[in-house]
Design an enzyme around this catalytic site. Sequence first.
Site, PDB file in Angstrom:
ATOM      1  N   PHE A 132      26.035  21.388  40.594  1.00  0.00           N
ATOM      2  CA  PHE A 132      26.581  20.051  40.365  1.00  0.00           C
ATOM      3  C   PHE A 132      27.662  20.169  39.308  1.00  0.00           C
ATOM      4  CE2 PHE A 132      26.950  15.987  38.190  1.00  0.00           C
ATOM      5  CZ  PHE A 132      27.144  15.135  39.269  1.00  0.00           C
ATOM      6  N   ASP A 218      30.028  26.300  33.726  1.00  0.00           N
ATOM      7  CA  ASP A 218      29.818  24.867  33.548  1.00  0.00           C
ATOM      8  C   ASP A 218      28.604  24.718  32.635  1.00  0.00           C
ATOM      9  OD1 ASP A 218      29.110  22.219  33.618  1.00  0.00           O
ATOM     10  OD2 ASP A 218      29.389  21.991  35.786  1.00  0.00           O
ATOM     11  N   LYS A 247      28.399  16.145  27.804  1.00  0.00           N
ATOM     12  CA  LYS A 247      27.068  15.588  27.524  1.00  0.00           C
ATOM     13  C   LYS A 247      26.701  15.677  26.031  1.00  0.00           C
ATOM     14  CE  LYS A 247      25.085  15.217  32.055  1.00  0.00           C
ATOM     15  NZ  LYS A 247      25.493  16.057  33.176  1.00  0.00           N
TER      16      LYS A 247
END
Length: 401
Positions: A132, A218, A247
Amino acid sequence: MQDHHSPLFETYARAPLAFERGEGVWIETTDGRRFLDFSGGIAVNLLGHAHPRLVEALKSQAEKLWHTSNLFEIPGQRRLAERLVAATFADRAFFTNSGAEALECAIKTARRYHYVNGAPERFRILTFEGAFHGRTLATIAAGGQAKYLEGFGPKVEGFDQLPFGDHDALREAAARPDVAAILIEPIQGEGGIRSVPPQCLVGLRELCDEHGILLIYDEVQTGVGRTGRFYAYEHSGAAPDIMASAKGIGGGFPMGVCLATAEAARGMTPGTHGTTYGGNPLAMAVGNAVLDVVLEDGFLEEVRRKALFFKQSLASLIDRYPDVIEAIRGEGLLIGLKMKVPNTDMIAALRTEGMLAAPAGDNVVRLLPPLTITEEEIRAGMERIENAAASLSPVTRRASA
Ligand SMILES: *Cc1c(COP(=O)(O)O)cnc(C)c1O
């Protein structure tokens, strides 16, 4: 159930809970119910709710200056970049507002690198099934999941998904002359807390060097101490050329960053990329405050110690409820419970017990407590997890019937 009277896009199936305030690991609804928050705003609230040092940084910056734009020098941006560079493999940073934008920057940086090296045909990025990388057009193409691509027109060209853990397929694909980069999450987050073994990251690094390919991590979900190291790649020792982080880096303030070596960033010359908000003074004040806490001596060591305690407690729980929980996954305080019962049932049972958790793919429940959690609070969480597991266990249900 969808609320058709809401003026909002119907893109989310929301739980019927609205919150008003939080403190540390605790969060309280508008009608005064308290929950232990192990959903962490989906791995965002790195230091819990209303951390005094983040509140102070945001307030004092808010009274001075919010936004100026990247037409001008932003001292807080330069300072945060210097600190990130000093603490990682990187030489350069580009600040964004989100994870997907950090990935967009990473993808563009990799393509431009080959372009300025006289190899514009090298633009394809190899990614992995179950990954993702975000919800923009490029990042849904990078993730390659049909459910996110459907109905949004032609998939952005240049992304090839490989099966997770298939070394032969990877070697074959990496040898193609049009490959620019390999993009991988050291631990798949949304995909179900699936770790890439450290020796595989080392192997990837070697494969990239062999073929002149850039390695992109990532670390949007795994970064900034979540796994007990500043970045998860440190567990393997295999550094990337480019990395996306977001995040936790803002502790709840929307921000992200693309980090790169000077060599990998050499194509990103004046005018090639930009952002209006990215790296604004407000975001940088909070980002610097997050690092003040996370990079303090002994902080990450303490995270690793608490994570070990939590994992050991969870392991003994599995022994008692093998029909409910199958395995524990993850690193540090990025923890996945691979469930035997539907993960949504477990999340609902936890909510009944006064605890929030986040779902992930592969029937996993994600536990993402703040890095500041205490052992006492972990025990309070374990009590709720145990009660939820008992309520779902066929054995205890039969015994109490
Ligand atoms: C959440 C996430 C993203 C996307 O971040 P947004 O801020 O939602 O754009 C990308 N990659 C990973 C690994 C993520 O967990």
